[in-house]
Every structure is written in structure tokens, then in C-alpha cells.
Design a protein around this motif. Structure first.
Motif, PDB file in Angstrom:
ATOM      1  N   LEU A  44      14.311   8.233  -4.127  1.00 31.61           N
ATOM      2  CA  LEU A  44      13.279   7.462  -4.830  1.00 31.61           C
ATOM      3  C   LEU A  44      13.818   6.972  -6.159  1.00 31.61           C
ATOM      4  O   LEU A  44      14.184   7.764  -7.031  1.00 31.61           O
ATOM      5  N   THR A  45      13.861   5.657  -6.338  1.00 30.85           N
ATOM      6  CA  THR A  45      14.275   5.079  -7.611  1.00 30.85           C
ATOM      7  C   THR A  45      13.652   3.703  -7.775  1.00 30.85           C
ATOM      8  O   THR A  45      13.293   3.054  -6.787  1.00 30.85           O
ATOM      9  N   GLY A  46      13.490   3.278  -9.022  1.00 30.34           N
ATOM     10  CA  GLY A  46      12.927   1.958  -9.302  1.00 30.34           C
ATOM     11  C   GLY A  46      11.434   1.859  -9.092  1.00 30.34           C
ATOM     12  O   GLY A  46      10.877   0.759  -9.081  1.00 30.34           O
ATOM     13  N   ALA A  47      10.761   2.995  -8.952  1.00 33.21           N
ATOM     14  CA  ALA A  47       9.332   2.992  -8.634  1.00 33.21           C
ATOM     15  C   ALA A  47       8.474   3.300  -9.850  1.00 33.21           C
ATOM     16  O   ALA A  47       8.919   3.944 -10.796  1.00 33.21           O
ATOM     17  N   THR A  48       7.226   2.828  -9.805  1.00 36.89           N
ATOM     18  CA  THR A  48       6.210   3.222 -10.783  1.00 36.89           C
ATOM     19  C   THR A  48       5.175   4.077 -10.068  1.00 36.89           C
ATOM     20  O   THR A  48       4.569   3.646  -9.091  1.00 36.89           O
ATOM     21  N   ILE A  49       5.005   5.308 -10.552  1.00 40.98           N
ATOM     22  CA  ILE A  49       4.080   6.253  -9.939  1.00 40.98           C
ATOM     23  C   ILE A  49       2.812   6.326 -10.795  1.00 40.98           C
ATOM     24  O   ILE A  49       2.854   6.778 -11.940  1.00 40.98           O
ATOM     25  N   PRO A  50       1.659   5.876 -10.276  1.00 45.46           N
ATOM     26  CA  PRO A  50       0.423   5.930 -11.063  1.00 45.46           C
ATOM     27  C   PRO A  50      -0.220   7.306 -10.994  1.00 45.46           C
ATOM     28  O   PRO A  50      -0.846   7.656  -9.986  1.00 45.46           O
ATOM     29  N   LEU A  51      -0.064   8.089 -12.048  1.00 41.89           N
ATOM     30  CA  LEU A  51      -0.668   9.434 -12.101  1.00 41.89           C
ATOM     31  C   LEU A  51      -2.001   9.348 -12.837  1.00 41.89           C
ATOM     32  O   LEU A  51      -2.156   9.856 -13.940  1.00 41.89           O
ATOM     33  N   ASP A  52      -2.961   8.695 -12.220  1.00 41.16           N
ATOM     34  CA  ASP A  52      -4.231   8.421 -12.893  1.00 41.16           C
ATOM     35  C   ASP A  52      -5.443   8.743 -12.040  1.00 41.16           C
ATOM     36  O   ASP A  52      -6.529   8.211 -12.267  1.00 41.16           O
ATOM     37  N   GLY A  53      -5.246   9.618 -11.051  1.00 39.46           N
ATOM     38  CA  GLY A  53      -6.384  10.005 -10.215  1.00 39.46           C
ATOM     39  C   GLY A  53      -6.918   8.898  -9.351  1.00 39.46           C
ATOM     40  O   GLY A  53      -8.035   8.982  -8.848  1.00 39.46           O
ATOM     41  N   GLY A  54      -6.121   7.822  -9.166  1.00 31.39           N
ATOM     42  CA  GLY A  54      -6.526   6.714  -8.311  1.00 31.39           C
ATOM     43  C   GLY A  54      -7.301   5.619  -9.016  1.00 31.39           C
ATOM     44  O   GLY A  54      -7.833   4.711  -8.359  1.00 31.39           O
ATOM     45  N   GLN A  55      -7.360   5.645 -10.346  1.00 30.26           N
ATOM     46  CA  GLN A  55      -8.210   4.691 -11.061  1.00 30.26           C
ATOM     47  C   GLN A  55      -7.698   3.262 -10.993  1.00 30.26           C
ATOM     48  O   GLN A  55      -8.434   2.335 -10.689  1.00 30.26           O
ATOM     49  N   ALA A  56      -6.422   3.066 -11.334  1.00 33.18           N
ATOM     50  CA  ALA A  56      -5.881   1.717 -11.442  1.00 33.18           C
ATOM     51  C   ALA A  56      -5.441   1.187 -10.076  1.00 33.18           C
ATOM     52  O   ALA A  56      -4.993   1.947  -9.218  1.00 33.18           O
ATOM     53  N   TYR A  57      -5.558  -0.120  -9.901  1.00 34.14           N
ATOM     54  CA  TYR A  57      -5.055  -0.761  -8.687  1.00 34.14           C
ATOM     55  C   TYR A  57      -3.859  -1.616  -9.074  1.00 34.14           C
ATOM     56  O   TYR A  57      -4.000  -2.661  -9.688  1.00 34.14           O
ATOM     57  N   TRP A  58      -2.665  -1.128  -8.723  1.00 30.92           N
ATOM     58  CA  TRP A  58      -1.430  -1.815  -9.130  1.00 30.92           C
ATOM     59  C   TRP A  58      -1.111  -2.999  -8.239  1.00 30.92           C
ATOM     60  O   TRP A  58      -0.343  -3.871  -8.611  1.00 30.92           O
ATOM     61  N   GLY A  59      -1.650  -3.019  -7.019  1.00 30.29           N
ATOM     62  CA  GLY A  59      -1.437  -4.167  -6.144  1.00 30.29           C
ATOM     63  C   GLY A  59      -0.053  -4.199  -5.510  1.00 30.29           C
ATOM     64  O   GLY A  59       0.767  -3.346  -5.701  1.00 30.29           O
TER      65      GLY A  59
END
Length: 251
Positions: free
Chosen positions: A236-251
Motif C-alpha cells: 500500500l502506497t500513494g493512498a489517502t486513508i480517511p480515518l473519520d468514521g465514514g463522514q467525508a465522501y472522497w469520491g
């Protein structure tokens, strides 16, 4: 054996909040952890707790907006622990406010302490990370808020960090260095104070999180970072992991 046994980590902004939680989790998995920041007292508190739990830690005063401090800090980590395998760029002065309110000076502090510091630290650590290194940089879901009012400058600094991280991941993969990004919601001292001062708004904020809570700095954010820098996430590299409980939608 612990996931990070024999590894050496540097965590900026490790005196409290998210940085402290990450430092605790890395140490719990066997890493020797250097915590860097501007306030020695809080850094020493973090190190004392790590040692109380049986880990190894080092406190280093460092202003991430000062290139000389960065070079000295990295050199001290390598001298003390014999190497450096993990870098977590957490320290950041946040420029919050409307487009008309935030001054050029405040915005530049956000740039210098955020993307510039992240870039300088990655460059300084690069020779030591080659072979089996891992970097985790911090972004924010402010960039994908449904209403970006008051968050434009902050989001700009965090998106710059994401772009630099993606570039480093692509360029340094051949060197055995992985670079990922997390975008956390965490119950830091700053957020705790905001919740206490704005209980009604905070309740609405919680209700917009599918898991209905803000993450714990150590057990939710720190544990994920420990996984990301371990061999368990070696592809795993180059990724953005949203650790926000599912709040944001990164698309």
C-alpha cells in the motif's frame, strides 16, 4: 513478535493529541520512537508514558518551520537509535478563517509548518528510509467538506501535502519507500475544547458521522498508522486513508 520490532520512528508534534497517540501505538508495536516538537515538557510527558509501558523513546525539540532544526533532529534520531525507518509528519499550524479574514502571514505559517515542513522532513529522512522505509503524512477532510466556508486556507495546505505525498510515493517506490496519507477526525485537546464550548454544534457534528463518534488518538488513529507503516501494509502506497468514521465522501 510485534509488528515494528527493530524499527525506528520519528513523529512530529508528538507532545499531545494525534501525534502522541501515534507515538504510543508505534512504541506498543516495538518501535523506538523519537517525538519532536516545540514544547519539551509535553514531549517528555509522552516519552515518560512510553517508557512506563516498557518502550523506548526520545524527546527532541524541533521547530519544523526551521530547516536547520529539521536536519539536526533527523541526525539526532539516527545517532541515538542507529537508523530511521518510519516518519510521521503530524505537526502543523492550522490557518482557519474566511478568505477575507486569514492574513498572508497566517497562511504562510500554514504553508511553512505544513507542506514545506513535510517536504523538508521527507527529503532529510530519505537516505535513511531507503530499503524498507514508510512515511505517513496528515491531510484533512476539510478539502471535501460540503461547505468549505472558513476552511479554504487550511484545505489548501493539506491538499498540497497530499500532492507531495503522492509524488514521493511514485518516485520513491523503487527505493523501497512507501508514502501514505491519513485524514483523521480525532479527539485531540483542541477538538475536545471546541466540543465543550459548542455542545449543540458538536452534537450535529457527531450525527453526521456514520459511526457517531470522533476517533481516539491512540486506539483509532495510532493503531491504523502502526498498521500502515508495518509489513502488513507492504503493498500500500500513494493512498489517502480517511480515518473519520465514514463522514467525508472522497469520491
Amino acid at each position: 513478535m510485534s509488528m515494528l520490532q527493530g524499527k525506528v520512528a520519528l513523529v512530529t508534534g508528538g507532545g499531545q493529541g494525534v501525534g502522541q497517540g501515534i507515538a504510543y501505538s508505534l512504541a506498543a508495536e516495538g518501535a523506538k520512537v523519537a517525538v519532536a516538537g516545540r514544547t519539551r515538557a509535553t514531549l517528555e510527558e509522552t516519552c515518560a508514558e512510553i517508557r512506563r509501558r516498557g518502550g523506548t523513546a526520545l524527546a527532541l525539540e524541533c521547530d519544523v518551520m526551521c530547516p536547520a532544526d529539521i536536519d539536526r533532529c533527523v541526525a539526532q534520531v539516527v545517532e541515538a537509535f542507529g537508523g530511521l525507518n518510519i516518519l510521521v509528519n503530524n505537526a502543523h499550524i492550522v490557518p482557519l478563517g474566511s478568505i477575507l479574514e486569514v492574513t498572508d502571514e497566517a497562511f504562510m505559517k500554514g504553508i511553512d509548518s505544513g507542506p514545506m515542513a513535510t517536504l523538508r522532513l521527507m527529503r532529510a529522512c530519505y537516505p535513511h528510509l531507503k530499503g524498507d522505509g514508510a512515511v505517513v503524512n496528515l491531510a484533512s477532510s476539510a478539502a471535501v467538506r460540503w461547505d468549505a466556508s472558513g476552511y479554504g486556507h487550511y484545505a489548501a495546505t493539506k491538499e498540497a501535502i497530499r500532492s507531495l505525498s503522492r509524488g514521493a510515493a511514485c518516485e520513491w517506490g523503487v527505493d523501497g519507500i512507501r508514502v501514505n496519507v491519513i485524514a483523521p477526525h480525532a479527539l485531540s485537546p483542541g477538538l475536545r475544547g471546541w466540543i465543550e464550548a459548542n455542545p449543540v454544534e458538536a452534537e450535529a457534528f457527531f450525527s453526521s458521522i456514520p459511526l457517531r463518534r470522533v476517533g481516539d488518538c491512540e486506539h483509532d488513529i495510532g493503531r491504523t498508522v502502526a498498521f500502515l507503516v508495518s509489513d502488513n501494509a507492504r503493498y500500500l502506497t500513494g493512498a489517502t486513508i480517511p480515518l473519520d468514521g465514514g463522514q467525508a465522501y472522497w469520491g
